[in-house]
Scaffold this motif. Structure first.
Motif, short mmCIF file in Angstrom:
data_model
loop_
_atom_site.label_atom_id
_atom_site.label_comp_id
_atom_site.label_asym_id
_atom_site.label_seq_id
_atom_site.Cartn_x
_atom_site.Cartn_y
_atom_site.Cartn_z
N ASP A 222 15.43 10.07 11.20
CA ASP A 222 14.67 9.34 12.22
C ASP A 222 13.90 10.33 13.08
N PRO A 223 12.91 11.01 12.49
CA PRO A 223 12.13 11.96 13.30
C PRO A 223 11.33 11.23 14.36
N PRO A 224 11.05 11.88 15.49
CA PRO A 224 10.26 11.24 16.55
C PRO A 224 8.88 10.83 16.04
N SER A 225 8.41 9.69 16.50
CA SER A 225 7.11 9.19 16.03
C SER A 225 5.97 10.16 16.35
N ASP A 226 6.09 10.93 17.43
CA ASP A 226 5.06 11.92 17.77
C ASP A 226 5.00 13.05 16.74
N ASP A 227 6.03 13.18 15.93
CA ASP A 227 6.08 14.23 14.91
C ASP A 227 5.95 13.68 13.51
N THR A 228 5.40 12.49 13.39
CA THR A 228 5.13 11.93 12.07
C THR A 228 3.63 11.65 11.94
N LEU A 229 3.17 11.62 10.70
CA LEU A 229 1.76 11.37 10.44
C LEU A 229 1.62 10.54 9.17
N ASP A 230 0.88 9.46 9.27
CA ASP A 230 0.53 8.63 8.12
C ASP A 230 -0.92 8.94 7.78
N LEU A 231 -1.13 9.62 6.65
CA LEU A 231 -2.48 10.00 6.24
C LEU A 231 -3.16 8.94 5.39
N ASP A 232 -2.49 7.78 5.23
CA ASP A 232 -3.03 6.73 4.40
C ASP A 232 -3.33 7.33 3.02
N TRP A 233 -4.50 7.16 2.47
CA TRP A 233 -4.86 7.70 1.16
C TRP A 233 -5.92 8.78 1.26
N ALA A 234 -6.28 9.18 2.47
CA ALA A 234 -7.44 10.05 2.70
C ALA A 234 -7.35 11.39 1.96
N ILE A 235 -6.23 12.06 2.01
CA ILE A 235 -6.14 13.38 1.38
C ILE A 235 -6.16 13.25 -0.13
N TRP A 236 -5.62 12.16 -0.66
CA TRP A 236 -5.71 11.94 -2.10
C TRP A 236 -7.17 11.82 -2.52
N GLU A 237 -7.97 11.14 -1.72
CA GLU A 237 -9.39 10.99 -2.04
C GLU A 237 -10.11 12.33 -1.93
N LEU A 238 -9.76 13.13 -0.91
CA LEU A 238 -10.35 14.47 -0.81
C LEU A 238 -10.01 15.30 -2.05
N LEU A 239 -8.78 15.23 -2.48
CA LEU A 239 -8.39 15.95 -3.70
C LEU A 239 -9.19 15.45 -4.90
N TRP A 240 -9.37 14.16 -5.01
CA TRP A 240 -10.15 13.60 -6.10
C TRP A 240 -11.58 14.14 -6.08
N PHE A 241 -12.18 14.16 -4.88
CA PHE A 241 -13.54 14.69 -4.75
C PHE A 241 -13.58 16.16 -5.16
N ALA B 172 0.84 -1.20 0.00
CA ALA B 172 0.00 0.00 0.00
C ALA B 172 0.88 1.24 0.00
N LEU B 173 0.45 2.23 -0.76
CA LEU B 173 1.13 3.52 -0.76
C LEU B 173 0.36 4.46 0.15
N THR B 174 1.07 5.17 0.99
CA THR B 174 0.41 6.10 1.91
C THR B 174 1.16 7.42 1.95
N GLN B 175 0.43 8.47 2.26
CA GLN B 175 1.01 9.81 2.37
C GLN B 175 1.62 9.98 3.76
N GLN B 176 2.88 10.33 3.80
CA GLN B 176 3.63 10.49 5.05
C GLN B 176 4.02 11.95 5.24
N LEU B 177 4.01 12.40 6.50
CA LEU B 177 4.46 13.74 6.86
C LEU B 177 5.32 13.64 8.12
N ALA B 178 6.28 14.53 8.23
CA ALA B 178 7.10 14.62 9.44
C ALA B 178 7.32 16.09 9.76
#
Length: 167
Positions: free
Chosen positions: A33-52, A2-8
């Protein structure tokens, strides 16, 4: 896979430490190696919002804001993060938004109301292209959008940069 959107969220000095590590490492490893509290896995949700948005409101200002939030700025100059220890190399290398841009994105995200978009969606929609998800995706998308808003708000308050990539 699975491909997911990642942020740090990272401090600018952390990016400079990673740049220095990459320059001194024989294989260019930035020791990312950023701290896990400063990372976010958005899965595919924002891609779907963009599609909508593109389908239902193609001229919406929100499209640019969401794209910038997950794609970073083109002049971010974080080429040293183009390394297998950072991301899998499937998509474009990581990009960055510097603290002033993060603050702007945080302000812009705070103004987005999803209700007008969702009012135009059918009551039930099976999400196409994302296997394993059946049903109306509204709550899932709202929850992930709120995570994105909160993530950027915190990064702005802490004067952090945001690094984005797909993994």
């Amino acid at each position: 896979m699975a491909l997911t959107q990642q942020l740090a969220r990272v401090l600018p000095r952390y990016l400079e430490q990673c740049r220095a590590a990459a320059m001194s490492s024989p294989d260019g490893d930035p020791q990312w190696d950023p701290p896990s509290d400063d990372t976010l896995d958005l899965d595919w949700a924002i891609w779907e919002l963009l599609w909508f948005y593109r389908r239902m409101q193609p001229d919406a200002d929100q499209i640019h804001v969401l794209q910038r939030a997950i794609h970073g700025d083109p002049d971010g100059n974080v080429d040293f993060l183009d390394h297998p220890e950072v991301y899998d190399g499937f998509d474009a290398p990581p990009a960055v938004l510097r603290p002033p841009a993060v603050s702007q994105v945080a302000r812009d995200l705070a103004t987005i109301e999803l209700a007008p978009l969702f009012e135009r969606l059918p009551a039930y929609r099976e999400v196409g292209g994302f296997s394993g998800f059946i049903g109306d995706p509204r709550q899932y998308l709202v929850d992930h959008f709120i995570l994105l808003q909160d993530f950027y708000s915190t990064a702005s308050e802490r004067e952090m940069a945001v690094v984005t990539w797909i993994d």
